[in-house]
Enzyme design. Structure first.
Site, PDB file in Angstrom:
ATOM      1  CE1 TYR A  33       0.246   1.913   4.319  1.00  0.00           C
ATOM      2  CE2 TYR A  33       1.118  -0.317   4.418  1.00  0.00           C
ATOM      3  CZ  TYR A  33       0.985   0.947   4.958  1.00  0.00           C
ATOM      4  OH  TYR A  33       1.608   1.246   6.148  1.00  0.00           O
ATOM      5  NE  ARG A  52       6.880   4.216   0.268  1.00  0.00           N
ATOM      6  CZ  ARG A  52       6.608   4.958   1.338  1.00  0.00           C
ATOM      7  NH1 ARG A  52       7.563   5.207   2.229  1.00  0.00           N
ATOM      8  NH2 ARG A  52       5.403   5.457   1.547  1.00  0.00           N
ATOM      9  NE  ARG A 100      -6.329 -19.140   4.229  1.00  0.00           N
ATOM     10  CZ  ARG A 100      -5.274 -19.694   4.824  1.00  0.00           C
ATOM     11  NH1 ARG A 100      -4.919 -20.940   4.498  1.00  0.00           N
ATOM     12  NH2 ARG A 100      -4.575 -19.021   5.724  1.00  0.00           N
ATOM     13  CG  HIS A 102       0.312 -20.988   2.768  1.00  0.00           C
ATOM     14  ND1 HIS A 102      -0.784 -21.701   3.162  1.00  0.00           N
ATOM     15  CD2 HIS A 102       0.722 -20.284   3.862  1.00  0.00           C
ATOM     16  CE1 HIS A 102      -1.044 -21.452   4.438  1.00  0.00           C
ATOM     17  NE2 HIS A 102      -0.139 -20.598   4.894  1.00  0.00           N
ATOM     18  CE  LYS A 149       3.216   3.141   3.163  1.00  0.00           C
ATOM     19  NZ  LYS A 149       3.701   3.359   4.532  1.00  0.00           N
ATOM     20  CD  GLU A 182      10.293   1.812  10.213  1.00  0.00           C
ATOM     21  OE1 GLU A 182      10.309   2.751   9.404  1.00  0.00           O
ATOM     22  OE2 GLU A 182      10.089   0.625   9.877  1.00  0.00           O
TER      23      GLU A 182
END
Length: 287
Positions: A33, A52, A100, A102, A149, A182
């Protein structure tokens, strides 16, 4: 006015927007995101945010959901439809919906794209910066690729909740060596007694914040000396100033760490100068 969300090619009422129950972002946090600030009707640092996003997608071997220029147009249109002049736009891309499992879904599975926008009162943000925030420190228990991210933010959620329960506005993660990495949703900075600006170097242990990068340019404009290195909790407590940075935070002074005041316990002049200079340096795209 009701809010509008963009979901996989359609603009929908926010209350009715949704994704498939087997979307991999929901099932596995298999997604990334970005959050962009909207200020005065402009989207801030869109090029760096999408750069990014491109890196995050590449690191996870995910495809762009639509062309980059098309995504820019969707971001601007979502802000326009929500009439957001000051606030944020949220962009999320997942590996898509599939039974579903993995392992990656079959080749050709379409990535999911969601874009939303909401208003943030700029007066409240300025008041928060003028007052400063407190932070608490927590052990850094995240996975080792926080430079990507991703939407897998459970440790950040728990850290932020701990901060809230302690009456603080942010939590700083601390590694096994006692060094600050951070914040739960921000980058961490200090100003030394002799005026040097210090923030952790951008390796795999932190997210290379877009606002962080723009602030390095703002610091150069102000003639500040910057050191990209780790700093300890003790050094932060003894610093002249401390602050956090992020897309919607911009620069917000830190006035206390774990209950101990930083400097004189008030927002510092360096942090406030950087906040004032930020928008002179940042890229602005009309929303």
């Amino acid at each position: 006015m009701p809010r509008i969300a963009y979901v996989n090619g359609r603009y929908l009422p926010h209350a009715r927007a949704g994704i498939h129950v087997e979307d991999r972002g929901y099932q596995f946090a298999d997604g990334v995101y970005e959050v962009c600030q909207i200020a005065g009707g402009t989207i801030i640092d869109i090029t760096r945010h999408l750069d990014r996003l491109d890196r995050s997608l590449g690191e996870l071997r995910m495809s762009w959901p639509i062309a980059r220029r098309a995504l820019e147009a969707v971001i601007a249109e979502t802000a326009r439809r929500n009439r957001v002049r000051d606030g944020m736009v949220y962009i999320q891309v997942t590996r898509g919906a599939a039974p579903r499992d993995h392992v990656f879904p079959p080749e050709g599975t379409r990535p999911s794209l969601v874009v939303t926008a909401k208003r943030i009162d700029p007066a409240k943000a300025e008041a928060r910066a003028a007052a400063g925030v407190k932070v608490v420190t927590v052990p850094d228990n995240r996975w080792q690729r926080v430079d990507i991210k991703t939407v897998g933010l459970l440790p950040n959620v728990l850290a932020r909740q701990q901060a809230k329960e302690a009456g603080a506005g942010e939590a700083w993660f601390v590694d096994a060596q006692g060094m600050v990495t951070e914040g739960a949703a921000t980058n961490a900075w200090i100003v030394t007694g002799d005026g040097r600006l210090v923030t952790r170097h951008a390796d795999f242990s932190i997210l290379r914040g877009v606002t962080r990068t723009t602030l390095l340019e703002a610091a150069a404009r102000l003639g500040l000396t910057v050191e990209e290195r780790a700093f300890s909790v003790d050094e932060a407590r003894e610093a002249a100033e401390a602050f956090i940075s992020g897309a919607t935070t911009v620069v917000t002074p830190v006035i206390a760490i774990d209950g101990a005041p930083v400097g004189d316990g008030r927002p510092g002049k360096t942090a406030l100068a950087l906040r004032a200079t930020f928008f002179d340096v940042a890229e602005k795209m009309p929303a």
